[in-house]
Scaffold this active site. Sequence first.
Site, PDB file in Angstrom:
ATOM      1  N   ARG A   1       0.848  -1.204   0.000  1.00 54.01           N
ATOM      2  CA  ARG A   1       0.000   0.000   0.000  1.00 54.01           C
ATOM      3  C   ARG A   1       0.876   1.244   0.000  1.00 54.01           C
ATOM      4  O   ARG A   1       1.013   1.926  -0.997  1.00 54.01           O
ATOM      5  CB  ARG A   1      -0.951  -0.014   1.205  1.00 54.01           C
ATOM      6  CG  ARG A   1      -2.120   0.994   1.084  1.00 54.01           C
ATOM      7  CD  ARG A   1      -1.742   2.430   1.396  1.00 54.01           C
ATOM      8  NE  ARG A   1      -1.235   2.632   2.749  1.00 54.01           N
ATOM      9  CZ  ARG A   1      -0.785   3.806   3.187  1.00 54.01           C
ATOM     10  NH1 ARG A   1      -0.762   4.871   2.381  1.00 54.01           N
ATOM     11  NH2 ARG A   1      -0.314   3.918   4.422  1.00 54.01           N
ATOM     12  N   ASP A   2       1.518   1.539   1.102  1.00 54.40           N
ATOM     13  CA  ASP A   2       2.305   2.767   1.204  1.00 54.40           C
ATOM     14  C   ASP A   2       3.491   2.737   0.252  1.00 54.40           C
ATOM     15  O   ASP A   2       3.899   3.775  -0.269  1.00 54.40           O
ATOM     16  CB  ASP A   2       2.773   2.950   2.657  1.00 54.40           C
ATOM     17  CG  ASP A   2       3.254   4.355   2.942  1.00 54.40           C
ATOM     18  OD1 ASP A   2       2.920   5.267   2.165  1.00 54.40           O
ATOM     19  OD2 ASP A   2       3.957   4.545   3.942  1.00 54.40           O
TER      20      ASP A   2
ATOM     21  N   HIS B   1       7.129   4.744  12.165  1.00 53.77           N
ATOM     22  CA  HIS B   1       6.979   4.693  10.699  1.00 53.77           C
ATOM     23  C   HIS B   1       7.959   5.716  10.123  1.00 53.77           C
ATOM     24  O   HIS B   1       7.671   6.902  10.061  1.00 53.77           O
ATOM     25  CB  HIS B   1       5.537   5.042  10.324  1.00 53.77           C
ATOM     26  CG  HIS B   1       5.242   4.952   8.859  1.00 53.77           C
ATOM     27  ND1 HIS B   1       4.410   3.985   8.320  1.00 53.77           N
ATOM     28  CD2 HIS B   1       5.638   5.705   7.810  1.00 53.77           C
ATOM     29  CE1 HIS B   1       4.305   4.160   7.017  1.00 53.77           C
ATOM     30  NE2 HIS B   1       5.054   5.195   6.682  1.00 53.77           N
TER      31      HIS B   1
ATOM     32  N   HIS C   1      10.618   7.171   7.191  1.00 46.26           N
ATOM     33  CA  HIS C   1      11.099   7.226   5.809  1.00 46.26           C
ATOM     34  C   HIS C   1      12.604   7.490   5.848  1.00 46.26           C
ATOM     35  O   HIS C   1      13.110   8.081   6.805  1.00 46.26           O
ATOM     36  CB  HIS C   1      10.367   8.320   5.032  1.00 46.26           C
ATOM     37  CG  HIS C   1       8.954   7.959   4.696  1.00 46.26           C
ATOM     38  ND1 HIS C   1       8.308   8.433   3.571  1.00 46.26           N
ATOM     39  CD2 HIS C   1       8.054   7.172   5.331  1.00 46.26           C
ATOM     40  CE1 HIS C   1       7.068   7.946   3.531  1.00 46.26           C
ATOM     41  NE2 HIS C   1       6.895   7.186   4.590  1.00 46.26           N
TER      42      HIS C   1
ATOM     43  N   CYS D   1       5.129   9.930  -0.234  1.00 44.88           N
ATOM     44  CA  CYS D   1       3.767  10.429  -0.116  1.00 44.88           C
ATOM     45  C   CYS D   1       3.523  11.473  -1.193  1.00 44.88           C
ATOM     46  O   CYS D   1       4.313  12.408  -1.342  1.00 44.88           O
ATOM     47  CB  CYS D   1       3.535  11.047   1.265  1.00 44.88           C
ATOM     48  SG  CYS D   1       1.897  11.781   1.431  1.00 44.88           S
TER      49      CYS D   1
ATOM     50  N   ASN E   1       9.889   4.608   2.092  1.00 44.46           N
ATOM     51  CA  ASN E   1       9.879   4.038   3.436  1.00 44.46           C
ATOM     52  C   ASN E   1      11.208   3.329   3.679  1.00 44.46           C
ATOM     53  O   ASN E   1      11.887   2.898   2.745  1.00 44.46           O
ATOM     54  CB  ASN E   1       8.761   2.989   3.557  1.00 44.46           C
ATOM     55  CG  ASN E   1       7.388   3.578   3.452  1.00 44.46           C
ATOM     56  OD1 ASN E   1       6.860   4.111   4.415  1.00 44.46           O
ATOM     57  ND2 ASN E   1       6.794   3.490   2.276  1.00 44.46           N
TER      58      ASN E   1
END
Length: 284
Positions: free
Chosen positions: A13-14, A205, A207, A238, A247
Amino acid sequence: MAGRAEIFEVGPRDGLQNEKRNIPVAEKIALVDCLSRAGFSRIECASFVSPKWVPQMAGSAEVLDGIQRAEGVRYAALTPNMRGYDDALAAKADEIAVFASASEGFSRANINASIEESLERFAPMLEAARHIDLPVRGYISCVTDCPYDGDVAPAQVAAVADRLFAMGCYEISLGDTLGRASPDKVARMLLAVRDVVPVGRLAGHFHDTGGKAIANIDAALSLGVRVFDAAAGGLGGCPYAPGAAGNVATEAVAEHLERLGYDTGLDLAVIREAAEMARSMRAE
């Protein structure tokens, strides 16, 4: 061993949401199926946002329908509103996630709503999920730096985390969306958030834009965090955070945690296979 640490895989997803190439559903399914063999407990593989805003996630229902669901793995979906919630339920997502921001500027850029408006939007989803025992995870973006507002105060992050946790999110994932955080900033932010949410209910989370993701993970580990989001192959970024790179790579985090003596329960060979698959999905 130093104990147990978990990686929450967000690559399907991300990791893929910002890729320019239109990735076929079959490739996404193959990636999830590969990751399912690696030993993860949770894999985020769908997003029921409007395809107008995130075209890459248009086939999310087909992905959830086509994957081979492994026993003991929860397959998660991002849901921005009740329509997304209903679509995620119809697609048989095992858990959902809502996404807020710690900064007003990013909240308005990302979801066209203030922080308060976003929380009000999530309330009916969390209430509906509570009645059917559907787990809801809460994401908070820009926990140290915002591309629009600059430095983000730790107290502001804590206030949003407190609200999400009180509303029923079982875990709060704290996102360094720009990848600009330093270990000191992460530590200050976590010390504030730990005052309102138990550290066992927090996830990091990070990056890796600035190459500090692993150091930031170490800072979070030192303060008791034991869950970290990562994407196979280091994909991601993003669309509403200019300059945000990918990420932190799942394979790098898994290897680092194992070197430190943490048990992740993951098969590194399978993760490397998934990382190669993920990187091959990038646009040429």
